[in-house]
Design a protein around this motif. Structure first.
Motif, PDB file in Angstrom:
ATOM      1  N   UNK A  84       0.850  -1.182   0.000  1.00 52.34           N
ATOM      2  CA  UNK A  84       0.000   0.000   0.000  1.00 52.34           C
ATOM      3  C   UNK A  84       0.885   1.230   0.000  1.00 52.34           C
ATOM      4  N   UNK A  85       0.559   2.169  -0.865  1.00 50.54           N
ATOM      5  CA  UNK A  85       1.360   3.382  -0.960  1.00 50.54           C
ATOM      6  C   UNK A  85       1.210   3.992  -2.331  1.00 50.54           C
ATOM      7  N   UNK A  86       2.063   4.947  -2.656  1.00 50.56           N
ATOM      8  CA  UNK A  86       1.996   5.589  -3.986  1.00 50.56           C
ATOM      9  C   UNK A  86       2.105   4.564  -5.096  1.00 50.56           C
ATOM     10  N   UNK A  87       1.257   4.696  -6.088  1.00 48.70           N
ATOM     11  CA  UNK A  87       1.184   3.701  -7.158  1.00 48.70           C
ATOM     12  C   UNK A  87       2.504   3.538  -7.880  1.00 48.70           C
ATOM     13  N   UNK A  88       3.238   4.617  -8.029  1.00 46.54           N
ATOM     14  CA  UNK A  88       4.487   4.520  -8.764  1.00 46.54           C
ATOM     15  C   UNK A  88       5.532   3.703  -8.001  1.00 46.54           C
ATOM     16  N   UNK A  89       5.330   3.525  -6.705  1.00 46.47           N
ATOM     17  CA  UNK A  89       6.265   2.749  -5.906  1.00 46.47           C
ATOM     18  C   UNK A  89       5.829   1.302  -5.691  1.00 46.47           C
ATOM     19  N   UNK A  90       4.560   1.017  -5.931  1.00 48.52           N
ATOM     20  CA  UNK A  90       4.048  -0.303  -5.585  1.00 48.52           C
ATOM     21  C   UNK A  90       3.536  -1.125  -6.759  1.00 48.52           C
ATOM     22  N   UNK A  91       3.157  -0.483  -7.859  1.00 49.00           N
ATOM     23  CA  UNK A  91       2.466  -1.190  -8.935  1.00 49.00           C
ATOM     24  C   UNK A  91       3.277  -2.340  -9.513  1.00 49.00           C
ATOM     25  N   UNK A 158       9.359   4.721   3.436  1.00 45.07           N
ATOM     26  CA  UNK A 158       8.583   5.448   4.446  1.00 45.07           C
ATOM     27  C   UNK A 158       7.122   5.650   4.085  1.00 45.07           C
ATOM     28  N   UNK A 159       6.790   5.580   2.795  1.00 44.36           N
ATOM     29  CA  UNK A 159       5.399   5.800   2.366  1.00 44.36           C
ATOM     30  C   UNK A 159       4.733   4.512   1.900  1.00 44.36           C
ATOM     31  N   UNK A 160       5.405   3.387   2.108  1.00 45.79           N
ATOM     32  CA  UNK A 160       4.885   2.106   1.631  1.00 45.79           C
ATOM     33  C   UNK A 160       4.736   1.150   2.815  1.00 45.79           C
ATOM     34  N   UNK A 161       3.603   0.505   2.902  1.00 43.13           N
ATOM     35  CA  UNK A 161       3.381  -0.512   3.923  1.00 43.13           C
ATOM     36  C   UNK A 161       3.115  -1.854   3.250  1.00 43.13           C
TER      37      UNK A 161
END
Length: 223
Positions: A84-91, A158-161
């Protein structure tokens, strides 16, 4: 490249190099009945997956650095972790993990976490197209030895769980050259992103999960 706690762990949050497979190589000594072999399983899981890792120097090194070392049966392959987090970091990563559910027959070193002592959940990086359904169909209820680190609270940024798989109160990740499987018709063990021929000399040329487990048991007894 961001990794889970150590460069030896086979969970990498980075772009995978979709080159020639870095899975375990074929061996002419393997059993001829594919239904009882884990070779196709490991080839599918590792296809297109390239991981750099620091090898385990010895059984003692494995016992000293791991949180848990177990042997047992690969009972299930289920959905993997999600981010979970910004799409550009998780997709890019949501479809690159599965969960190995190992029925533990013996704890070789360490202490299990909140999961029941007879089952552990292991997050595993896989190559493209190796989802839980396909791997489940290829799994011959393989015997497995796993050198594990606990990664329950791991966050890749820091913005991804991380959303753990269902039923996993405690989540582990395997050392790249500390996860070995063997089917009933196999005469050797197979890895996903490591080949047993690359094991360090201190492993004394182990060929099977039984031998690998025995070397870890001896090392644990020396600690």
């Amino acid at each position: 490249m961001t990794r889970m706690r150590t460069g030896r762990i086979s969970l990498a949050v980075a772009a995978f190099a979709l080159t020639a497979a870095a899975c375990s190589g074929a061996d002419q000594r393997a059993g001829s009945d594919d239904a009882g072999s884990v070779r196709e399983f490991t080839e599918a899981a590792g296809k297109g997956l390239s991981l750099d890792y620091d090898p385990l120097a010895s059984p003692r090194d494995a016992v000293r650095t791991a949180d848990l070392v177990v042997s047992g049966t690969l009972a299930e392959v289920t959905d993997g972790i999600r981010f979970s987090g910004p799409a550009e970091q998780t997709a890019a990563f949501d479809d690159t993990y599965v969960t190995f559910v190992i029925e533990v027959e013996q704890v070789l070193a360490g202490t299990p976490g909140k999961s029941t002592t007879d089952t552990v959940h292991v997050a595993v990086s896989t190559g493209a197209g190796a989802g839980p359904e396909r791997l489940s169909a290829l799994n011959p209820q393989a015997k497995v030895v796993a050198v594990l680190d606990e990664v329950t609270t791991w966050r890749p940024g820091p913005r991804v769980t991380v959303q753990p798989p269902a039923g996993a109160e405690t989540l582990y990740a395997a050392y790249t050259d500390g996860l070995w499987l063997q089917g009933g018709n196999d005469r050797q063990m197979y890895g996903i992103s490591a080949d047993r021929s690359a094991l360090k000399p201190a492993w004394a040329g182990v060929d099977t999960v039984e031998e690998f487990a025995a070397s870890l048991t001896r090392a644990a007894g020396d600690e």
